[in-house]
Every structure is written in C-alpha cells, then in structure tokens.
Design an enzyme around this catalytic site. Structure first.
Site, PDB file in Angstrom:
ATOM      1  NE  ARG A 295       6.079  -0.776 129.356  1.00 33.17           N
ATOM      2  CZ  ARG A 295       5.361   0.234 129.844  1.00 33.17           C
ATOM      3  NH1 ARG A 295       5.182   1.341 129.135  1.00 33.17           N
ATOM      4  NH2 ARG A 295       4.816   0.153 131.045  1.00 33.17           N
TER       5      ARG A 295
ATOM      6  CB  ALA B 201       7.829   4.116 121.158  1.00 33.77           C
TER       7      ALA B 201
ATOM      8  CG  HIS C  10     -12.455 -23.980 101.583  1.00 27.35           C
ATOM      9  ND1 HIS C  10     -11.248 -23.434 101.185  1.00 27.35           N
ATOM     10  CD2 HIS C  10     -13.326 -23.771 100.558  1.00 27.35           C
ATOM     11  CE1 HIS C  10     -11.375 -22.926  99.970  1.00 27.35           C
ATOM     12  NE2 HIS C  10     -12.630 -23.116  99.569  1.00 27.35           N
TER      13      HIS C  10
END
Ligand code: FAD
Ligand code: NAD
Length: 462
Positions: free
Chosen positions: A273, A270, A446
C-alpha cells in the site's frame, strides 16, 4: 462551531476518519477541545472498518470454521460437505459486522460531541482547509491532524483495467468464488485473502517476487504457515514476477516470469500500500514528505514540520497497522493539547490472521543480533503443549528472545492458532521491560497455549 457558515472555526480539524483520525478526534474531545473530522466518505472507520481489518477478519473467521469442520473428521465428527451461500455471507459481513461497528462509532462521536463532515479536505495554508463536498466550505483551525491513510499500490508495469483484476477492497466484496484465482503478493493481504478464497473453494495460485512468504518475518514462524499454504493453495511461485495480464475470453491470462501464459478467472493484486498524501495541498503548509514513499515526516509527538499540523497513521509510514494509527492518534491529541505525550512505544505487535496465525512483537533474533545484542533464544514447540494436543494443533511454536546481559525479554514470535491473542502478554512483557524470570514465575492457567510463553522463559533460566 456554527454549521452552514462560510468559514467554521474549530480547535482541531482532523482530516480522515479512520482509526488514526477518529482516535485523535475522540481524545481531543475528551481533553475539552472542539474537534471535527472531515472524511471523504462522511463516516468514521476508514480503510480498517470498511475495506480492511474488520471485513477481512469476518471472512477469515468463516474460513476458520470451515477448516475446523474439516479437521473434525479426524475426531469422528462429520458435518458433511459445506454449502456456502454468498448472499447471506455478504449480508452478515456488511450489516451485522461492519454496519454494526460503524453505527457504534457514529454514536460515540455524537456522545463526545465530535462533528463528522463529508467531503475532501485540501489545505489552503497552515490554518485553513477547503472542503470539497456537497457545498464548498472552509474550516479555520488552531491545529489539524492529517490521517488520510493509504491505498493499494498498483502492479508495476501492468496496466490492465478489468473488474476481474481486483484489489483487496474489491476482493472483500466477495463478487463470487472464482474457480481459479491468481494472488499477486505473498504478504499480509495475499495470504489472508488467499486463505479466505482457497477455503471457500477457489484454486489459488500465489506469486511472490522475493524468496519467501512474508519477507522480513522470522523464518521459524513462517515455516509452519508455508507448510499449510502449500497444501491449501494450488500453487505457490516464489522468486517470480507477473510480467503481463490480459483479458482472454471470460477470464484473465497471466504471464508469469519464466513460464507460459496461464488462465485465471480472477486476479487479486496485493503488492503493498502507498501513502495517501497527494492532492492534499500540503505544499501550502510547512509539512514535509519522505523522499521514498511520499509519507508525511513526523517526530515522536506526531508533529510535522508545520507547528499547526500533526499527522498519524498509514500516511506517516510503516508499519501500516490500525493499532499503531490509534495510538498515534491519541498521542497527537495529547501533544497538541499541551500534554507530555510521545509515541515512544517499544513494541508494536503484528498479527497475520492466517491459519496458523503468526504474531510477533519487539525484536526478532536477527534484529537483536544486528543491534550487537548478546541474545538468548528459546523455542517451545507446541507438540509438548497439553492445550495444543486437545485442539489437535501441534504445529505451533513460541519463540522468545532475551538480552543475555540484562535478562530482559526483548522480543517474542508466535505461530499457531490464537497467536494474535497470545501476543498481547508478550507485548506487555517487552513494553514493560519484564525480565525472563518475571515471565517464568508468573502463573499461567493450565491447560492454555499461554503456558508455552512461560516455558520458553523457564528454558532460559537453566
Ligand atoms: P485509513 O483507515 O486509511 O483512513 C483514512 C481515511 O481518510 C479514509 O476514511 C478516507 O476516506 C479519508 N481521506 C483520505 N483523504 C482524504 C481527504 N483529502 N479528505 C477527507 N478525507 C480523506 N491493520 C491491522 O492493524 N490489523 C488488520 O487486521 C488489518 N487488516 C487489513 C486488511 C486489509 C485488506 C487492509 C487493506 C488493511 C488492513 N490493515 C490492518 C491496515 C489498516 O486498515 C490500516 O493500517 C488503518 O486503516 C490505517 O488507519 P488510518 O487512520 O491511518 O487511515
Ligand atoms: P505487504 O507489504 O504485506 O506484502 C506485499 C508482498 O508483495 C510482499 O511480499 C512483496 O515482496 C510482494 N510483491 C511486491 N511487488 C510484487 C510483484 N510485482 N510481484 C509479486 N510480488 C510482489 O502488502 P499487502 O499484503 O498489500 O498489505 C499492505 C499492508 O496492509 C501491510 O503491509 C500491512 O501493513 C497492512 N495489512 C495488515 C494486516 C494485518 O495486520 N493482519 C492485514 C492486511 C494488511
């Protein structure tokens, strides 16, 4: 258009059915233009749907569930040891996730009147495409949009071809869960798919040639991920290259620079590309490629040097992200229809879907300083967040960068679970030139993690 004719005539021929291509074609159809998409795989979705964003995120979701179940032991909840069955997992990813979305895209194309043609498209000149498919045919167009995407770069200097040496496409097929997996490259794919395999049970060794994971990304954001990866992976070797791979018995022997040979069951390469701009016949047109990387040169309206041809997505360069391709697709469609559209976005969000996730948009501190900007920077550790405490995740950080002179928010970086969702608000703030006080005065629900962005803004108001 009359199907089956030797030469079809259309307003717009889109080459490539990935997110860039289908977005362009859909927008053309909405604007009343007749559009066809030619895709070598005769389906819409491209790398993103079939071998990228979607299958990887499905597997990362499974990894997140496993990690959460492991964390739950701290809270007195023990689900026992997970049992992973690969067949149902593959089937879920392929049919229920990818297949369902692919059918959806097909239905949208039909509803909008966009025709999908199977075959490889090659330009013969600035108004003609030859389609090499089941039957040879030609399409004459008023405009074409090139959206042919990218493909994995090979590992330089290492020629071994073996089914045990995988690119991301092969790794996403989940052929097995190898006992020992070598991941080469500490970028997006190495970290995301390394996380998947490590969580499913592989001993992952990662090799990255630069001095840190995710080169170019703010170190404050990378640090919490690095700590997690150091625990999850068997080993991480930075500043290291793989100098050789060879088949040895049932596995692969890897030579790591400065170290002895090491055995692995599989290897994932990897290392980036590259543009898919070759073999397209672009030399018969007036489009031009960049000297480095062979990307198609475009302007801010996605126009190439040829007035009839536009280009979008990965084939036009970095950042190679699906949402950039989609926005460009819409811009190209509007521009060729004569509308005043431009790809003038200030912020393109980026998300690394690891655990914790990392997301950023706009300028980071170093980039803002490099532009000579007088910056104000605020960091909020999630240890102070009520929501982070309730989910047992104090390891996050929200970082806001503002222009001291104008008070505008120019960039945000977030690391922590859900960072990929949280970055949407930050992107809107940067894109709309919101002031720090706008973000500070906006009521945030919240307890939510989004409050950390409000607090980061409040800290800058003094
Ligand atoms: P592509 O999606 O590559 O599509 C190009 C299409 O063109 C293909 O269908 C191909 O068959 C077709 N084609 C090529 N040449 C021809 C020809 N001559 N004739 C006819 N058809 C042709 N991006 C994100 O934003 N988020 C993510 O989470 C993410 N995860 C990823 C994970 C992985 C493992 C990978 C590999 C990539 C990931 N990406 C992600 C990147 C994303 O997939 C790409 O940026 C995106 O697919 C680019 O879209 P595109 O339209 O430019 O090209
Ligand atoms: P990348 O550019 O993200 O990372 C490649 C890494 O490999 C870098 O860290 C580089 O320094 C390292 N490297 C290069 N050559 C090497 C070598 N010989 N030995 C060791 N390390 C080496 O590329 P990628 O991870 O292959 O992903 C490709 C692209 O796909 C990404 O840049 C991104 O645009 C896209 N993508 C996006 C996502 C997302 O958005 N979440 C996920 C996956 C992929």
């Amino acid at each position: 258009m009359v199907m089956g004719d030797l030469v079809d005539e259309v307003d717009v021929a889109v080459v490539g059915g990935g997110p860039g291509g289908y977005s362009a074609a859909f927008r053309c159809a909405e604007l009343g233009l007749e559009a066809v998409v030619i895709d070598a795989d005769r389906r819409l979705g491209g790398a993103c749907l079939f071998e990228g964003c979607i299958p990887s995120k499905a597997l990362l979701h499974v990894a997140a569930v496993l990690s959460e179940a492991e964390r739950a032991k701290e809270w007195g909840v023990d689900f026992g040891e997970p049992r992973i069955s690969l067949d149902p997992l593959r089937k879920w990813k392929q049919e229920r996730v990818v297949g369902k979305l692919a059918r959806g895209l097909g239905a949208v194309a039909k509803a909008k009147g966009v025709t999908v043609i199977g075959g490889r498209a090659v330009f013969e000149d600035s108004s003609t495409l030859r389609i090499e498919g089941d039957a040879l045919r030609k399409i004459r167009f008023k405009h074409a949009v090139v959206a042919t995407g990218s493909e994995p770069s090979p590992l330089p200097g290492v020629a071994l071809r073996s089914e045990r040496v995988m690119d991301s496409t092969a790794a996403l097929e989940l052929p097995d869960i190898p006992e020992r997996l070598l991941v080469i490259g500490g970028g997006y794919i190495g970290l995301e798919l390394g996380t998947v395999y490590a969580t499913l049970g592989s001993r992952v060794t990662l090799v990255e040639m630069t001095e840190g994971l995710l080169p170019g990304v703010d170190r404050d954001l990378v640090q919490p991920l690095q700590r997690r990866i150091d625990k999850l992976f068997a080993a991480v070797h930075l500043r290291t290259k793989v100098t050789g791979l060879r088949e040895a018995g049932d596995g692969i022997e890897a030579l790591l620079e400065g170290q002895g040979p090491q055995p692995f069951d599989r290897v994932l390469v990897a290392v980036g590309r590259r543009a898919r701009s070759g073999g397209l016949g672009l030399e018969t047109t007036r489009t031009r490629l960049t000297d480095r990387g062979g990307f198609i040169r475009i302007d801010d309206r996605c126009r190439t040097g040829d007035p009839h041809i536009y280009a979008v997505g990965d084939v036009t360069g970095e950042p190679m992200l699906a949402h950039r391709a989609m926005r460009q697709g819409k811009v190209a469609a509007e521009a060729l229809a004569g509308r005043p559209a431009a790809f003038d976005n200030v912020a393109i969000p980026a998300v690394v879907f690891t655990d914790p996730e990392i997301a950023w948009c706009g300028l980071n501190e170093a980039q803002a300083k490099a532009q000579g900007m007088d910056t104000k920077v605020s960091k909020v550790q999630w240890a102070a967040s009520g929501r982070a405490a309730t989910i047992g995740r104090a390891d996050g950080l929200t970082k806001l960068v503002a222009d001291a002179r104008s008070g505008r928010v120019v960039g945000v970086g977030i690391v922590g679970p859900g960072a990929g969702e949280l970055i949407a608000e930050a992107t809107l703030a940067v894109e709309t030139a919101a002031l720090v006080e706008d973000v500070a005065a906006t009521i945030h629900a919240h307890p939510t993690l989004s409050e950390t962005l409000m607090e980061a803004a409040e800290n800058l108001l003094g």
